[in-house]
Design a protein around this motif. Structure first.
Motif, PDB file in Angstrom:
ATOM      1  N   VAL A 163       0.856  -1.190   0.000  1.00  0.00           N
ATOM      2  CA  VAL A 163       0.000   0.000   0.000  1.00  0.00           C
ATOM      3  C   VAL A 163       0.890   1.237   0.000  1.00  0.00           C
ATOM      4  O   VAL A 163       1.782   1.375   0.837  1.00  0.00           O
ATOM      5  CB  VAL A 163      -0.933   0.010   1.225  1.00  0.00           C
ATOM      6  N   GLY A 164       0.662   2.121  -0.955  1.00  0.00           N
ATOM      7  CA  GLY A 164       1.428   3.363  -1.056  1.00  0.00           C
ATOM      8  C   GLY A 164       2.848   3.173  -1.551  1.00  0.00           C
ATOM      9  O   GLY A 164       3.643   4.109  -1.545  1.00  0.00           O
ATOM     10  N   GLY A 165       3.191   1.978  -1.994  1.00  0.00           N
ATOM     11  CA  GLY A 165       4.546   1.699  -2.468  1.00  0.00           C
ATOM     12  C   GLY A 165       4.766   2.157  -3.902  1.00  0.00           C
ATOM     13  O   GLY A 165       3.914   2.793  -4.526  1.00  0.00           O
ATOM     14  N   ALA A 166       5.927   1.824  -4.411  1.00  0.00           N
ATOM     15  CA  ALA A 166       6.272   2.177  -5.791  1.00  0.00           C
ATOM     16  C   ALA A 166       5.355   1.431  -6.755  1.00  0.00           C
ATOM     17  O   ALA A 166       4.998   0.274  -6.511  1.00  0.00           O
ATOM     18  CB  ALA A 166       7.724   1.812  -6.071  1.00  0.00           C
ATOM     19  N   PRO A 167       4.965   2.081  -7.845  1.00  0.00           N
ATOM     20  CA  PRO A 167       4.076   1.404  -8.801  1.00  0.00           C
ATOM     21  C   PRO A 167       4.796   0.265  -9.526  1.00  0.00           C
ATOM     22  O   PRO A 167       6.002   0.299  -9.722  1.00  0.00           O
ATOM     23  CB  PRO A 167       3.679   2.509  -9.776  1.00  0.00           C
ATOM     24  N   LEU A 168       4.016  -0.732  -9.894  1.00  0.00           N
ATOM     25  CA  LEU A 168       4.519  -1.880 -10.636  1.00  0.00           C
ATOM     26  C   LEU A 168       4.433  -1.577 -12.126  1.00  0.00           C
ATOM     27  O   LEU A 168       3.369  -1.199 -12.620  1.00  0.00           O
ATOM     28  CB  LEU A 168       3.696  -3.125 -10.302  1.00  0.00           C
ATOM     29  N   ASP A 169       5.534  -1.728 -12.832  1.00  0.00           N
ATOM     30  CA  ASP A 169       5.557  -1.497 -14.277  1.00  0.00           C
ATOM     31  C   ASP A 169       5.025  -2.744 -14.975  1.00  0.00           C
ATOM     32  O   ASP A 169       5.572  -3.838 -14.805  1.00  0.00           O
ATOM     33  CB  ASP A 169       6.974  -1.177 -14.745  1.00  0.00           C
ATOM     34  N   LEU A 170       3.965  -2.577 -15.749  1.00  0.00           N
ATOM     35  CA  LEU A 170       3.356  -3.698 -16.456  1.00  0.00           C
ATOM     36  C   LEU A 170       3.971  -3.928 -17.828  1.00  0.00           C
ATOM     37  O   LEU A 170       3.540  -4.810 -18.554  1.00  0.00           O
ATOM     38  CB  LEU A 170       1.851  -3.471 -16.604  1.00  0.00           C
ATOM     39  N   GLY A 171       4.933  -3.140 -18.194  1.00  0.00           N
ATOM     40  CA  GLY A 171       5.594  -3.296 -19.491  1.00  0.00           C
ATOM     41  C   GLY A 171       4.904  -2.507 -20.580  1.00  0.00           C
ATOM     42  O   GLY A 171       3.760  -2.082 -20.438  1.00  0.00           O
ATOM     43  N   ARG A 183       2.486   1.202 -19.071  1.00  0.00           N
ATOM     44  CA  ARG A 183       1.439   0.954 -18.088  1.00  0.00           C
ATOM     45  C   ARG A 183       2.046   0.699 -16.718  1.00  0.00           C
ATOM     46  O   ARG A 183       3.062   0.020 -16.595  1.00  0.00           O
ATOM     47  CB  ARG A 183       0.604  -0.253 -18.508  1.00  0.00           C
ATOM     48  N   GLN A 184       1.410   1.254 -15.690  1.00  0.00           N
ATOM     49  CA  GLN A 184       1.829   1.050 -14.304  1.00  0.00           C
ATOM     50  C   GLN A 184       0.594   0.878 -13.439  1.00  0.00           C
ATOM     51  O   GLN A 184      -0.470   1.433 -13.733  1.00  0.00           O
ATOM     52  CB  GLN A 184       2.616   2.248 -13.773  1.00  0.00           C
ATOM     53  N   VAL A 185       0.749   0.114 -12.358  1.00  0.00           N
ATOM     54  CA  VAL A 185      -0.331  -0.053 -11.394  1.00  0.00           C
ATOM     55  C   VAL A 185       0.237   0.189  -9.997  1.00  0.00           C
ATOM     56  O   VAL A 185       1.343  -0.232  -9.688  1.00  0.00           O
ATOM     57  CB  VAL A 185      -1.009  -1.447 -11.509  1.00  0.00           C
ATOM     58  N   ALA A 186      -0.530   0.928  -9.198  1.00  0.00           N
ATOM     59  CA  ALA A 186      -0.121   1.237  -7.823  1.00  0.00           C
ATOM     60  C   ALA A 186      -1.272   0.897  -6.884  1.00  0.00           C
ATOM     61  O   ALA A 186      -2.447   1.088  -7.222  1.00  0.00           O
ATOM     62  CB  ALA A 186       0.242   2.706  -7.698  1.00  0.00           C
ATOM     63  N   ARG A 187      -0.912   0.414  -5.711  1.00  0.00           N
ATOM     64  CA  ARG A 187      -1.924   0.096  -4.702  1.00  0.00           C
ATOM     65  C   ARG A 187      -2.148   1.323  -3.841  1.00  0.00           C
ATOM     66  O   ARG A 187      -1.222   1.861  -3.227  1.00  0.00           O
ATOM     67  CB  ARG A 187      -1.452  -1.067  -3.846  1.00  0.00           C
ATOM     68  N   LEU A 188      -3.395   1.785  -3.778  1.00  0.00           N
ATOM     69  CA  LEU A 188      -3.728   2.977  -3.006  1.00  0.00           C
ATOM     70  C   LEU A 188      -4.189   2.629  -1.603  1.00  0.00           C
ATOM     71  O   LEU A 188      -3.802   3.286  -0.636  1.00  0.00           O
ATOM     72  CB  LEU A 188      -4.807   3.786  -3.732  1.00  0.00           C
ATOM     73  N   THR A 189      -5.065   1.635  -1.493  1.00  0.00           N
ATOM     74  CA  THR A 189      -5.540   1.144  -0.191  1.00  0.00           C
ATOM     75  C   THR A 189      -5.522  -0.369  -0.252  1.00  0.00           C
ATOM     76  O   THR A 189      -5.021  -0.962  -1.216  1.00  0.00           O
ATOM     77  CB  THR A 189      -6.955   1.662   0.121  1.00  0.00           C
TER      78      THR A 189
END
Length: 164
Positions: free
Chosen positions: A86-94, A106-112
């Motif tokens: 949670v709140g960490g660095a976003p994951l690069d989806l390539g 594309r990137q995905v980040a966890r907000l909560t």
């Protein structure tokens, strides 16, 4: 002869000798005005062409960004999302590269605990590789319930976010 009969006086033909070059000056002025009108028309046409081309490039960048969002939702695994802090660095989806010089990162980040933000940056490139247009989109998603077998689901309200 008197001065009046030779044209030097104030009769009807008195000023004709003084106006010999006025027709040439009027013709040159008229050509300059016509040239300015033609040049203005060509300039307006060129601006219209550039505006249309820029709109087309922007739409192509937007479409590849939307395709990147759809592809991310369809291909990302729930287990991958659960592993994000949670709140960490976003994951690069390539990158997602499509034909015609368009690509998306594309990137995905966890907000909560159950809320995620997918960010996609769509880019339209020229044949030489220079960037012509860029559009960014974001989508808030959540993990589905156990009945959905852990699939990623869009939020029902305010799902699309325009990123500038």
């Amino acid at each position: 002869m008197s001065a009046l009969s030779r044209g030097g006086g104030g009769g009807a033909g008195a000023g004709l000798n003084d106006e010999r070059g006025i027709a040439l000056a009027i013709a040159v002025f008229a050509l300059a005005v016509i040239g300015a009108l033609v040049g203005g028309t060509f300039f307006a046409g060129r601006l219209e062409k550039q505006s249309g081309q820029n709109t087309l490039l922007a739409v192509q960048a937007s479409e590849v960004a939307e395709a990147g969002l759809s592809d991310a939702i369809a291909t990302i695994a729930a287990a991958t999302l659960e592993g994000l802090p949670v709140g960490g660095a976003p994951l690069d989806l390539g990158p997602l590269t499509l034909a015609g010089g368009v690509s998306a990162s594309r990137q995905v980040a966890r907000l909560t605990g159950n809320l995620f933000l997918i960010r996609v940056r769509g880019v339209r490139h020229s044949a030489a590789g220079t960037t012509l247009a860029v559009r960014s989109l974001g989508l808030l998603v959540r993990l589905g319930a156990a009945a959905d077998s852990g699939r990623v689901a869009r939020l029902n309200e305010r799902g699309w976010i325009q990123l500038y």
